[in-house]
Design a protein around this motif. Structure first.
Motif, short mmCIF file in Angstrom:
data_model
loop_
_atom_site.label_atom_id
_atom_site.label_comp_id
_atom_site.label_asym_id
_atom_site.label_seq_id
_atom_site.Cartn_x
_atom_site.Cartn_y
_atom_site.Cartn_z
N GLY A 34 0.47 -0.95 0.33
CA GLY A 34 -0.24 0.04 -0.01
C GLY A 34 1.28 1.72 -0.34
N GLN A 38 -1.93 7.45 -1.50
CA GLN A 38 -2.65 6.81 -2.03
C GLN A 38 -4.66 6.92 -1.26
OE1 GLN A 38 -3.43 4.10 -5.44
NE2 GLN A 38 -5.27 5.14 -4.79
N ALA A 39 -3.31 5.99 0.54
CA ALA A 39 -4.64 5.51 1.33
C ALA A 39 -5.39 6.87 2.06
CB ALA A 39 -3.79 4.99 2.78
N GLY A 42 -8.06 8.61 -0.69
CA GLY A 42 -8.82 7.83 -0.82
C GLY A 42 -8.95 7.36 -2.22
N MET A 43 -10.70 6.62 -2.54
CA MET A 43 -10.55 6.50 -3.44
C MET A 43 -11.15 7.73 -4.17
SD MET A 43 -13.85 3.89 -2.44
CE MET A 43 -14.72 3.56 -4.66
N ALA A 45 -8.77 9.55 -6.25
CA ALA A 45 -7.36 10.11 -6.00
C ALA A 45 -7.47 9.74 -7.88
CB ALA A 45 -6.68 9.31 -5.22
N HIS A 279 -2.89 4.33 7.25
CA HIS A 279 -1.12 3.63 6.46
C HIS A 279 -0.15 4.81 7.04
CE1 HIS A 279 0.44 0.08 4.00
NE2 HIS A 279 1.11 1.65 3.73
N LYS B 128 -11.32 15.98 -3.64
CA LYS B 128 -11.66 16.14 -4.43
C LYS B 128 -13.24 16.60 -4.83
CE LYS B 128 -13.94 12.74 -6.10
NZ LYS B 128 -15.51 11.05 -6.18
N PHE B 384 -8.60 -2.33 3.76
CA PHE B 384 -9.08 -1.26 2.58
C PHE B 384 -7.80 -0.49 2.04
CE2 PHE B 384 -9.86 3.32 1.52
CZ PHE B 384 -11.50 2.71 0.42
N SER B 385 -7.09 0.19 2.59
CA SER B 385 -5.69 0.97 2.22
C SER B 385 -4.89 0.19 1.85
CB SER B 385 -5.48 2.04 3.20
OG SER B 385 -4.73 1.74 4.41
N SER B 386 -4.93 -0.59 2.73
CA SER B 386 -2.84 -1.53 1.89
C SER B 386 -3.77 -2.13 0.78
CB SER B 386 -2.32 -2.14 3.17
OG SER B 386 -2.87 -3.21 4.12
N ARG B 387 -4.17 -2.90 0.91
CA ARG B 387 -4.35 -3.80 -0.30
C ARG B 387 -6.34 -3.42 -1.58
NH1 ARG B 387 -3.71 -9.86 0.69
NH2 ARG B 387 -4.13 -9.69 -1.25
N TRP B 388 -6.57 -2.96 -0.83
CA TRP B 388 -8.09 -2.40 -1.76
C TRP B 388 -7.64 -1.86 -2.58
CZ3 TRP B 388 -11.56 0.60 -3.38
CH2 TRP B 388 -12.48 -0.08 -3.61
N LEU B 389 -7.57 -0.69 -1.93
CA LEU B 389 -6.83 0.18 -2.65
C LEU B 389 -5.77 -0.08 -4.13
CD1 LEU B 389 -7.37 3.86 -1.27
CD2 LEU B 389 -8.95 3.48 -2.16
N PRO B 390 -4.59 -0.14 -3.85
CA PRO B 390 -3.76 -0.14 -4.78
C PRO B 390 -3.79 -0.95 -5.59
CG PRO B 390 -2.82 -1.01 -2.92
CD PRO B 390 -4.56 -0.21 -2.47
N TYR B 393 -9.06 -1.15 -6.87
CA TYR B 393 -9.63 0.12 -7.66
C TYR B 393 -7.98 0.57 -8.41
CZ TYR B 393 -10.70 4.84 -7.20
OH TYR B 393 -10.86 6.09 -7.58
N TYR B 419 -13.34 5.23 -14.09
CA TYR B 419 -13.15 4.62 -12.93
C TYR B 419 -13.27 3.52 -12.18
CZ TYR B 419 -15.88 5.53 -8.19
OH TYR B 419 -16.38 6.08 -6.49
#
Lengths: 321, 496
Positions: A34, A38-39, A42-43, A45, A279, B128, B384-390, B393, B419
């Motif tokens: 990760g 990015q963390a 978030g979504m 980005a 993170h 955003k 979520f942040s360490s695996r799902w996002l990279p 997503y 997206y």
């Protein structure tokens, strides 16, 4: 070898271990999957935004440069800045440290104070039914996971009896009574589990004394078993308790983190949890480093205490007790 | 023997004494003037121009900061700092008439210049949500002290709506530390923030509109669902604003002690498809998946029956909401026929989801239902942040995933081929474009058409609306049933 030389030697080992630990921690934390940029974004980005933020935070620098910068700042007392919140890590850490410290400062002495009589009873009555009962209680108490013990206490004292708050924290300055009531259950949780663990060591050290000649002599001249154990066994038990407490510090800290989760205390553990989730590596690595430093420091102090109690140890090479 | 007995006795006395001493301070707050609200996600910062974290507007929006127009309980735009607004004949300029009574907490008048300054400040933000709204603004002009005109680059029906949320916040011109010291015109101010514990709001006694009842309101951050339930049961909090363990609802049955309210939110729980996967590009396969899943049974099994099933990316409080749940009723036989006609046998799909309280149970339920029609689903739960996002997503390494999309009107994401769903449907993108830039009268019918197109195309598996489950101490009133905005508005809450 003189005692002071032995102390210096152990101090050098301590510092070297700390340095190696810092490298291992930094490597492991940086290797976590990760990306903090990015963390944080978030979504939604964009890759460009992630790259820009990474650059701004120096995450694109080579590993060794980042390690060196971090270590050098750390030595100068600069703990760095949290990525997620932009706040200084030290500034975030200080109030959390206080909460965890209160937990340990109260639970450790209480655990010892409960463990001594408990272990003594278990030793004294070891061939009787009540001794067996005491022994069984400590066995069960130690086997119970901290979060389970905590949940049971919450159900009984907060939900059924309504005597104490279920969770949360109030600072000592805003209301000492509320502070005490909020700390009572978490402290009791740690103390109960630790006391049961310590009691088993106390029991065996008392049993060791009971087979010694000097104890038999004491009994022969008419001392009661209690008197004999207190006069001859207490010091012995205290030394072994000290060793166990030193070794248990790491476990205690982990226990405190779990207890903070169960009781929603704003301590070091909850900061570590939220930093890991976000993170926020700058915070994670400092907390882990701090925990390691505390454990090493306690062990160093125990080592030095042994040297003072038993100067024969100074002659031994290495000094790794 | 005596010493052991004495020791036990002393310990018992000490314990009783401590308990009796502390028993009187349980709860620890004055329930007439103080309100404690239990919530789950602590904000990382209070700077709402920087971060999209939902915890920020939850505590600050409408409580500390106010907007020109706000979101009403039924999803309608209502006046707040502006008493009225109109879209001028050019179709581009919104003109707002500010309430002459409106004051910041500092006493400064909320005037047109402050609005202009706020938009300037917002435009420097990184969030955003904020930048999307600011990028549409061409210019801001001060007509007179109480009138401000905001001109857009092109007509937009979404823009005003977005201004009811974070992007529309009006700051006190004296603000200089957004992250720690919010300065707005709301009925409350931020009194203190104990990190990891709570944010305490204090009533603004010189508030320009109707005064709220509670003098002090604390948002307590309790991430653990069990701890939240215990806090509510033991009186440690007065309101449980987010119920993340519907299984525990039964513990609040006692109507003399608790009131449960259940409504809707803007959160659609969606099983998204990766439209880059050949198998999922086939409409028949997506339809088969839709027919194979019994959505009502899924809600009953995974979320205690709480949460309304939906058939498209729209929630009941959207003005363009229509019940589209009948398009793909539960029909496993039809699913098998469709799969056979698509010529896919032994379809294997990776359902890679972020760890959430609803995701795991829903994923397992879906895997079971899809297995019945011959689709093998491998469920994998990722941090979520360490695996799902990279992985999911960013890199698109997935076939299906389950996410709650909590932003209002996020149906527009389907018009963006970049997206993470990689959904490419020019017809849908055109409809969204028309709805946004067309006449305001055409907005609702066009959006209805877009939502129906999405449903017909089985663009994703729309599961259910995340319910707005709120438990409060009985006697507390004024909490809206539906959560139509990101704010937890405490200004209208009172104790009977």
């Amino acid at each position: 070898m003189s005692i002071s030389a032995a102390v210096i030697r152990r101090l050098a080992v301590f510092l070297a271990t700390l340095l190696i630990a810092s490298l291992i921690i930094f490597t492991l934390v940086q290797a976590l999957p990760g990306n903090v940029a990015q963390a944080t974004l978030g979504m939604g980005a964009t890759p460009e935004a992630v790259a820009e933020l990474s650059r701004r935070w120096g995450l694109d620098q080579p590993f060794i440069n980042r390690y060196w910068d971090w270590l050098f700042a750390l030595i100068q007392g600069d703990l760095g800045h949290s990525y997620a919140t932009g706040l200084g890590v030290g500034q975030q850490l200080a109030p959390r440290l206080g909460v965890t410290a209160w937990l340990l400062v109260w639970s450790l002495p209480i655990a010892c104070a409960v463990a001594l009589p408990l272990g003594m009873m278990a030793a004294m009555w070891r061939r009787r039914r009540r001794g067996f009962v005491v022994n069984a209680i400590t066995q069960v108490g130690f086997a119970v996971p901290v979060f389970f013990a905590g949940s049971i206490l919450v159900i009984v004292f907060a939900l059924k009896l309504g005597w104490l708050p279920a969770n949360g924290y109030v600072s000592i300055t805003s209301s000492p009574a509320a502070w005490a009531s909020h700390l009572l259950l978490p402290v009791a949780t740690i103390a109960i589990v630790q006391a049961c663990f310590f009691a088993r060591y106390v029991r065996s050290s008392f049993i060791d004394v009971m087979v010694e000649d000097y104890y038999r002599t004491a009994r022969a001249i008419g001392w009661t078993r209690w008197r004999g154990l207190i006069r001859h066994g207490l010091r012995n038990a205290a030394t072994s308790l000290l060793t166990v407490v030193g070794l248990q510090v790491a476990n205690l800290l982990v226990g405190a983190i779990l207890v903070e989760k169960v009781f929603v205390l704003p301590g070091l553990g909850s900061l570590l949890m939220s930093a890991v989730a976000a993170h926020d590596l700058a915070v994670v690595q400092v907390i882990v480093m701090l925990l390691v430093a505390v454990v090493l420091l306690i062990n160093l102090l125990v080592d030095i205490a042994y040297l003072l109690v038993d100067p024969r140890l100074a002659g031994r090479a290495g000094g790794g007790l | 023997m005596v010493s052991a007995k004495r020791l036990i006795g002393a310990t018992a006395v000490l314990l009783t004494w401590t308990l009796s001493l502390t028993a009187c301070s349980v709860g620890g707050h004055d329930s007439d003037s103080d309100l404690v609200v239990g919530v789950t996600l602590e904000p990382p910062t209070l700077d709402l121009t920087m971060s999209d974290a939902a915890g920020i507007p939850q505590v600050l929006l409408y409580n500390v900061y106010e907007t020109l127009v706000r979101m009403g309980d039924d999803g309608e735009i209502e006046p707040l700092l502006a008493t009225s607004y109109e879209l001028l004949d050019d179709g581009l300029t919104y003109q707002f008439d500010l309430d002459p009574e409106a004051r910041f907490t500092s006493g400064t008048v909320v005037d047109a210049a402050a609005v202009k300054a706020s938009i300037d400040l917002m435009s420097q933000g990184t969030s955003k949500l904020v930048t999307a709204a600011m990028e549409q603004i061409e210019s801001v002009s001060v007509v007179d002290a109480d009138t401000v005109a905001i001109r857009l680059k092109q007509p937009s029906n979404f823009w005003l709506y977005s201004m009811t949320s974070t992007p529309g916040v009006i700051f006190d011109p004296a603000i200089n530390d957004l992250a720690n010291t919010p300065m707005g015109s709301g009925p409350y101010t931020v009194e203190s923030w104990t990190k990891g514990d709570r944010i305490t709001l204090m009533r603004n006694d010189s508030y320009w509109a109707a005064q709220p009842q509670f003098k002090q309101v604390s948002f307590r951050y309790i991430p653990d669902p069990n701890a939240m339930v215990s806090a509510m049961l033991s009186g440690g909090i007065d309101v449980m604003a987010e119920m993340t363990s519907p299984d525990a609802l039964g513990q609040f049955d006692d109507a003399n002690r608790f009131t449960i309210s259940s409504g809707t939110t803007n959160g659609e729980i969606v099983m998204g498809f990766n439209h880059d996967r050949p198998a999922l590009q086939d409409l028949r396969v997506r339809q088969a998946i839709a027919y194979a899943i019994d959505r009502q049974a899924l809600v009953d099994a995974t979320w205690g029956g709480q949460g309304q099933v939906i058939g498209s990316m729209s929630v009941p409080t959207d003005p363009y909401y229509q019940d589209l749940t009948g398009i793909y009723p539960y029909d496993p036989a039809k699913a098998r026929t469709l799969l056979a006609s698509a010529g896919v046998a032994d379809l294997q799909l990776a359902l890679r989801i972020p760890i959430t309280p609803y995701g795991g149970p829903a994923a397992n339920d879906i895997a079971t239902h899809l297995a019945e029609v011959g689709i093998t689903v491998t469920v994998e739960e990722l941090d979520f942040s360490s695996r799902w996002l990279p992985e999911v997503y960013t890199d698109g390494d997935y076939d299906m995933t389950i996410v709650a999309h909590v932003e209002a009107r996020d149906i527009v994401n389907f018009a963006n081929p970049d997206y993470y769903w990689h959904y490419r449907n020019p017809e849908f993108a055109d409809l969204i474009d028309q709805a946004d830039h067309g006449s305001s009268g055409d907005f609702v019918p066009t959006m209805e058409q877009a939502a129906r197109l999405l449903a017909d195309d089985a663009a994703a598996e729309f599961l259910f609306v995340f319910p707005n489950l709120v438990v409060c101490r009985s006697g507390i009133i004024g909490i809206p049933r539906n959560a139509t905005s990101l704010s937890f508005d405490v200004s209208r809450i009172s104790a009977a």
